[in-house]
Design an enzyme around this catalytic site. Structure first.
Site, short mmCIF file in Angstrom:
data_model
loop_
_atom_site.label_atom_id
_atom_site.label_comp_id
_atom_site.label_asym_id
_atom_site.label_seq_id
_atom_site.Cartn_x
_atom_site.Cartn_y
_atom_site.Cartn_z
N HIS A 1 69.99 58.38 40.50
CA HIS A 1 68.64 58.27 39.94
C HIS A 1 68.39 56.88 39.34
O HIS A 1 67.23 56.46 39.22
CB HIS A 1 68.41 59.34 38.88
CG HIS A 1 66.99 59.41 38.39
ND1 HIS A 1 65.95 59.90 39.17
CD2 HIS A 1 66.44 59.04 37.21
CE1 HIS A 1 64.82 59.82 38.48
NE2 HIS A 1 65.09 59.32 37.29
N HIS B 1 53.21 58.06 38.85
CA HIS B 1 52.98 58.58 37.51
C HIS B 1 51.49 58.68 37.22
O HIS B 1 50.71 57.82 37.63
CB HIS B 1 53.64 57.68 36.46
CG HIS B 1 55.12 57.87 36.35
ND1 HIS B 1 55.70 59.03 35.91
CD2 HIS B 1 56.14 57.04 36.63
CE1 HIS B 1 57.02 58.92 35.92
NE2 HIS B 1 57.32 57.71 36.36
#
Length: 211
Positions: free
Chosen positions: A131, A157
């Protein structure tokens, strides 16, 4: 990123590069289909993701928010790797999965993690999670001077919070770079001034005016 991509199994080289340079999440990468990748336009469309449930089952679902549905441009530097991957490892047809395991199954996170740790060890890198590649990609994007809205669109986002964090990190790094440049300039000026001072002192004594 290329060091780890070189060390991982060839089947997963493109996975590592796309995670790092495009900032895609694991589930988004595993959910990609051939139709989502347009090499001519250098774009990847994120329309779905694969979620691993606690009972071991998996489901295909849309991103958490509308902002998660996005198109991300592909850096030209990794186009050859993506082209090679689609040719040798991806399923055929427009609905073919981009990433599959050696036996034709959709990769599982825990299995890939073992391959990931092995690749990191071969590359001489410790403490790096898969990640973290997403963070690296977002930091690289921020370092180019991308605006908050541009970072939000690329990262998927719906709020500016994460984008601002990456921009702040980029600004801090830029200040460190500026300070380093300043030090180099100061050192160069001192080095350039030193010979002139020595010559002046020598001349002072040669012409007899220095006593």
């Amino acid at each position: 990123m290329f060091a780890i991509a070189d060390a991982v199994q060839p089947r997963y080289r493109a996975l590592v590069l796309m995670a790092g340079f495009l900032g895609l999440r694991w589930g988004e990468l595993i959910g990609l289909r051939r139709r989502d990748i347009d090499l001519d336009r250098r774009a990847v469309r994120v329309r779905q993701a694969v979620a691993e449930l606690t009972n071991g089952q998996r489901e295909i679902k849309a991103p958490k928010s509308e902002a998660g549905k996005r198109t991300v441009s592909i850096p030209e530097a990794i186009l050859p790797d993506l082209r090679a991957h689609l040719e040798h490892f991806a399923e055929p047809g427009s609905e073919g999965r981009v990433f599959i395991g050696g036996k034709g199954a959709t990769p599982r996170r825990n299995h890939f993690n073992r391959l990931w740790h092995q690749a990191c060890e071969r590359a001489g890198i410790s403490g790096l999670r898969f990640h973290d590649l997403r963070h690296t990609g977002n930091t690289l994007a921020a370092s180019t001077g991308a605006s908050t809205c541009e970072l939000m669109a690329r990262m998927g986002h719906s709020t500016a919070r994460a984008a601002l964090i990456y921009q702040h990190a980029s600004a801090e790094r830029d200040r460190l770079i500026a300070d380093s440049v300043s030090q180099l300039v100061s050192q160069a000026r001192k080095a350039a001034a030193a010979p002139r001072e020595e010559v002046s002192a020598q001349d002072w004594h040669v012409d007899g005016t220095g006593g």
